[in-house]
Design an enzyme around this catalytic site. Structure first.
Site, PDB file in Angstrom:
ATOM      1  NE  ARG A   1      -4.207  -1.525   0.058  1.00 34.88           N
ATOM      2  CZ  ARG A   1      -4.286  -2.553  -0.771  1.00 34.88           C
ATOM      3  NH1 ARG A   1      -3.277  -2.813  -1.594  1.00 34.88           N
ATOM      4  NH2 ARG A   1      -5.349  -3.325  -0.778  1.00 34.88           N
TER       5      ARG A   1
ATOM      6  CD  GLU B   1      -2.177   3.080  -6.439  1.00 35.19           C
ATOM      7  OE1 GLU B   1      -3.120   2.450  -6.965  1.00 35.19           O
ATOM      8  OE2 GLU B   1      -1.272   2.519  -5.820  1.00 35.19           O
TER       9      GLU B   1
ATOM     10  CG  HIS C   1      -1.945  -0.993  -7.807  1.00 34.66           C
ATOM     11  ND1 HIS C   1      -2.613  -0.245  -6.855  1.00 34.66           N
ATOM     12  CD2 HIS C   1      -1.920  -2.256  -7.313  1.00 34.66           C
ATOM     13  CE1 HIS C   1      -2.975  -1.025  -5.848  1.00 34.66           C
ATOM     14  NE2 HIS C   1      -2.559  -2.245  -6.103  1.00 34.66           N
TER      15      HIS C   1
END
Length: 643
Positions: free
Chosen positions: A331, A360, A379
């Site tokens: 994270r 993000e 990601h």
């Protein structure tokens, strides 16, 4: 004394007797959670007899609203009996309350195998890239919603569902994009898919470690720019280097396995990881500070919680080896990104490889993303074809099960318990969670918590008191502060077993009025070190005890010291020499720091000997205030605890 060992997911009372009318409410709660699956931690329930004066307690119903707002006991599903009378759940034949097949909205791309499973049960609407307004407009005609990380399931969305939405499925692990409290309030179950992408995330972590060590991304960009810079991109070998895995859960342990295969020495920090599981793959469990100070590479696999938010900051980087390399596929919020840039600029951190970010996507002009010593990916941890199909199947199975009225081990909020049971247990539920939170904060060192014992004093007959909810709340208090797990009545025992945590319970029958369900709750943690030595009992266990007084949870014992502390706000515990002026000295220090004191209580064993001072504070003291408290000559030890 009578005792039994029972599966916490089955309907077994301590005496194996059928509940009488006075115990019918707890039995309804248990029957709703009945399961033939024997999986779960071994839970011992022991009964013994004792006598005790009752003291002041209150079953004030005003505590209920506070409990409902703060804890897992709000509704996500009805009990088995009430669900037959309402339209909150769907039948096993895939028929909604209106007599038609359920409608399942999929708002982000899902693997075809999962979609096929959903279509076999209901009508599937795949509508991608919905705006918040479009989602709110569409959701009122849906029984289930499946999202990934891009769709925000807000309170407004749940309000717009007008009670029809039964389940939200998150195709992945994190549920930061789902308003859990609102979902619970609106009776909507939330499930996730935490296991299918484990290998993919671990492989990506290893890929980033190797790419970072050998400057793969930078060399590739250099060659595509027409350059040939062999001497500039000399890397480092992985063999013989120490890798610290921060978070030894599913992904962290898989990274460790693969790193061992590359010839790395692997250490790990995780307060809940069983030492025997780590040793089985050749990993040493160590403290947080030891891990970060000895590692050449640090791989992050910890959840984002209030405890771990920006845990990697200027102070943390300062404790690391010069030239350390950091990988994050967990994270983004666990790293203070501005502090990381400073550490990279100074050379303290040689390189970083990041798959996740605080925001993000990150800003295009992000100094961190643009840094020449940073490798970044958007990601991609779970982005393999195999993982995507696995996640799709896992979440589809969980959603269909929920629509059938089944309860999933991946549920992250709780079923409804009968209102009358909630009303009676509300203050004790708050007490149980806070005792768990206090107990885990008293644990020190790198050893994981393996054994927790809970002792209830009660005048109730064993058939008339169900402790499942209280046990779940203690588990919640112990695990949630340093874990990504969301503990509730459904998954408490499952999660405890998964983390190697054995819960034992003992009920001491006291000679008192049975009007109140519980006289006191004691939490004991064995085989661990304590940050506050005075919390350790004569048996070597961390021991704290609490009671409900006038509807408010109180801490009544720490170790062998009796105290009387309202469990509200935050708490400072000091062991001191029992002498005049101590309250004034500490109070002055806190006052100088503009820290409001809500209460003070002193408990002692012998006059003018040792005492424990418990101080309730509204704000968290800064480091300077805590330092000053530690310099008071008569104070032998102290600890600050967040409630």
């Amino acid at each position: 004394m009578a005792s039994s060992i029972f599966n916490p997911c089955s309907i077994i009372t301590a005496s194996q007797a059928q509940p009488t009318s006075s115990s019918s409410r707890p039995s309804q709660l248990l029957s709703f959670l009945h399961s033939t699956n024997p999986a779960g931690p071994v839970v011992d329930l022991k009964l013994s007899a004792a006598s005790s004066s009752w003291g002041c307690q209150d079953d004030s119903k005003q505590s209920l609203s506070r409990c409902l707002a703060a804890n897992i006991t709000s509704s996500a599903l009805k009990t088995a009996e009430s669900s037959r009378e309402t339209s909150s759940l769907l039948s096993a034949e895939g028929v909604s309350s209106s007599g038609t097949r359920p409608t399942i909205l999929v708002s982000e791309k899902l693997g075809e195998a999962g979609l096929q499973l959903l279509r076999s049960f209901g009508d599937v609407d795949c509508s991608y890239d919905l705006s918040p307004e479009q989602l709110c407009e569409k959701i009122s005609s849906c029984d289930a919603l499946i999202v990934r990380s891009g769709t925000k399931v807000t309170r407004q969305v749940l309000e717009a569902a007008k009670g029809r939405l039964k389940v939200v499925g998150r195709a992945g692990v994190g549920i930061d994009n789902v308003d859990l409290q609102a979902a619970t309030e609106f009776g909507c179950l939330v499930v996730n898919a935490p296991t299918a992408n484990t290998v993919a995330a671990a492989e990506h972590g290893i890929a980033l470690i190797a790419a970072m060590a050998r400057n793969v991304a930078q060399a590739d960009a250099s060659m595509k720019a027409g350059k040939w810079q062999r001497s500039k991109y000399v890397g480092v070998s992985l063999v013989g280097k120490t890798l610290a895995v921060m978070g030894f859960g599913k992904v962290g342990s898989e990274v460790a396995r693969r790193a061992k295969g590359l010839g790395m020495h692997v250490i790990a920090h995780d307060p809940y990881a069983p030492a025997d599981r780590a040793r089985a793959i050749g990993v040493d469990l160590v403290s947080f500070d030891q891990a970060i100070s000895t590692a050449d590479f640090i791989s992050l696999h910890m959840p984002l919680t209030s405890t771990t938010s920006k845990i990697f900051n200027d102070d943390t980087f300062g404790k690391m080896k010069k030239g350390v390399r950091i990988v994050n596929v967990a994270r983004g919020g666990v790293i203070d990104e501005e502090a990381l840039v400073r550490a990279l600029d100074s050379g303290k951190v040689a390189q970083a490889a990041l798959d996740v970010f605080t925001e993000e996507p990150p800003a295009k002009d992000s100094k961190l993303v643009q840094h020449e010593n940073v490798v970044v990916t958007p990601h991609l941890g779970a982005s393999t074809k195999e993982a995507q199909e696995g996640v799709a199947i896992e979440i589809a199975e969980a959603v269909v099960g929920a629509l059938k009225g089944e309860l999933s081990a991946t549920a992250v909020n709780a079923p409804m318990v009968p209102q009358e049971v909630m009303t009676e247990l509300a203050p004790y539920v708050v007490l149980a969670e806070k005792l768990g939170r206090l107990a885990v904060q008293l644990v020190a060192g790198g050893r994981g918590i393996k054994s927790v014992k809970v002792v209830y004093q009660s005048a109730r007959d064993p058939d008339d008191l169900d402790t499942r909810l209280l046990r779940a709340m203690i588990t919640k208090g112990i695990i949630e502060p340093i874990s990504s797990s969301f503990i509730n009545l459904v998954n408490a025992d499952f999660t405890a077993k998964e983390k190697g945590l054995r819960i034992s319970e003992e009920r001491v029958v006291v000679d008192a009025s049975p009007e109140f369900p519980v006289h006191s709750i004691q939490v004991l943690i064995s085989n661990v070190d304590s940050k506050f030595a005075s919390a350790v009992s004569e048996n070597g266990e961390i021991s704290i005890e609490g009671r409900v007084k006038y509807g408010v949870p109180h801490l009544t014992r720490v170790g062998s010291f009796e105290v009387d502390v309202s469990l509200e706000g935050n708490l400072i515990l000091c062991r001191q020499i029992d002498q005049p002026g101590m309250i004034g000295q500490v109070g002055n220090i806190l006052g100088q720091g503009n820290i409001n004191v809500s209460f003070m209580s002193v408990g002692r064993t012998v006059r003018r000997n040792k005492a424990i001072m418990a101080i309730g504070v509204d704000e968290e003291p800064d480091k300077e205030a805590l330092r000053k408290i530690g310099t008071v000559p008569a104070i032998e030890e102290f600890v600050f605890l967040k409630l």
